[in-house]
Design an enzyme around this catalytic site. Sequence first.
Site, PDB file in Angstrom:
ATOM      1  N   SER A  55       0.822  -1.208   0.000  1.00 62.49           N
ATOM      2  CA  SER A  55       0.000   0.000   0.000  1.00 62.49           C
ATOM      3  C   SER A  55       0.854   1.256   0.000  1.00 62.49           C
ATOM      4  O   SER A  55       2.010   1.271   0.416  1.00 62.49           O
ATOM      5  CB  SER A  55      -0.931   0.000   1.207  1.00 62.49           C
ATOM      6  OG  SER A  55      -0.237   0.500   2.323  1.00 62.49           O
ATOM      7  N   LYS A  56       0.212   2.305  -0.493  1.00 69.16           N
ATOM      8  CA  LYS A  56       0.843   3.611  -0.625  1.00 69.16           C
ATOM      9  C   LYS A  56       1.398   4.116   0.711  1.00 69.16           C
ATOM     10  O   LYS A  56       2.408   4.770   0.757  1.00 69.16           O
ATOM     11  CB  LYS A  56      -0.231   4.590  -1.109  1.00 69.16           C
ATOM     12  CG  LYS A  56       0.173   5.323  -2.361  1.00 69.16           C
ATOM     13  CD  LYS A  56      -0.638   6.527  -2.700  1.00 69.16           C
ATOM     14  CE  LYS A  56      -2.127   6.416  -2.825  1.00 69.16           C
ATOM     15  NZ  LYS A  56      -2.773   7.439  -3.586  1.00 69.16           N
TER      16      LYS A  56
END
Length: 477
Positions: A255-256
Amino acid sequence: MVKKIIRTRFAPSPTGFIHIGSVYGFLLDYAYAKGRGGQFILRVEDTDQKRFVKEAEEHLYKGMNWLGIIPDEGPKKGGPHNPYRQSERLDIYQKYARQLIDQGDAYYCFCSPERLEKVRKKCRAEKRPPMYDRCCRKMSKKEAEERVKKGEKAVVRMKIPDNEVIRAVDLIRGEIKFESKHLDDQVILKSDGFPTYHLAVVVDDHLMEVTHVVRGHEWLPSFPKHVLLYRYFGWKIPKMIHTPVILDPEGGKLSKRKSNTALAWYQEQGFLPEAILNYLGLMGWSHPKGKDIFSLKEYLKYFDLKDVSPASPAFDLIKLEWMNGVYIRSKKDGELVKLIKPFLPQMSESQIQLAVPLIKERIKKFSEAKELLEFVWRCPKYGKDLLLKKIDQKTAKEMLFKAKEVIEKVGIKKTRVLQEKLMSLIKKKNWKTGKFFMVLRVAVCAKPITPPILESLPLIGQKGTLKRIDLAIKKLS
Ligand code: GLU
């Protein structure tokens, strides 16, 4: 029987940046089709206008170009199934939604957002998953048609059968069973005439003659709805593959927030497209000969979708960096000069030509070149302690003084001669070679880790070198 041409598609909803997981997805699409003389198509799924970002499409082309993954058909290139942008195909989806209504497999729903919210609330209160209560499904077709004719707003929902076990086959996961009671009567056409993903994807994959649908694991819950739509239309289901999710090394989905997920970050850091593709190719798949490093061409030769493991692999940046280093070292210096130039705007081309052979073995990505070569364009401030690692001040000062004399006499251009002269000086003085060069290194580069020091001097020039040595002597005075 004529063998069907393999056709795969990458069908992104361009909402901004290119996620590294998307690169993984389209690499598999591309490799499977191109490795079998097939076709790889790009279809832009821009039906969710709220999420759509206009520049994102251009961004996507640039990224795919950079990686060398070029679709055979797509919005830009066109093809036999034009248009390839879903927002330009609305009439097609409307026609098929109409067909489902006429067949009795779909119905108009007039429920207001307020009513739907009430239904959802009720579900939550009863601790059931929020699902539409099928209120409009009971309405006669005649009544519904009349209300639509009068201009009332309506969505179209597909009918989910009661009490059915829907069987769906995934190429790598085998048969998966879904109970219809857990499925909602899905909206397939919105009141503004835009389809939802489910209708658009099924219609387009069929019309565009896609033979293998490769998509992320997160779409698995939609699978039974699509199976039903294929059945309602009387179409053959393409081979379906839900790829494993790439996990974050810290756990959970990549994830970012935790990791670098944007392809652009990898470009900015100076990763090579070959390394990125090679690395992603090894996610959930291994080379039959156990190889780690292979070209895209070789990957295409061996890769098969059915060999992809459904287990989620973890993204390993350290391994990618190692691999990138291998690719950097395999390149000719001339090519590296061109590739590295944008990362070193402070240096001239001839300086970069000098520097490349010195750093090639030492970097794993181009951004590291900047750190390693910073001494060329600036001499950072440092304290004298740095010069005095395991050496006394008097000796260090004398070393620099004598080194300066030699450099003044021999110059910096003939590295071999300079080396010989310095070595005989070291021997005469009975100094430790390592210590001598460390003092010189810090004096000239202001840090203890640099490319080979004597070879680096031409990057600074004779004047610059002598000036920096003088500065260091002053620190020790
Ligand atoms: N448009 C979907 C997405 O954004 C595509 C899913 C699919 O490949 O079917 O991921």
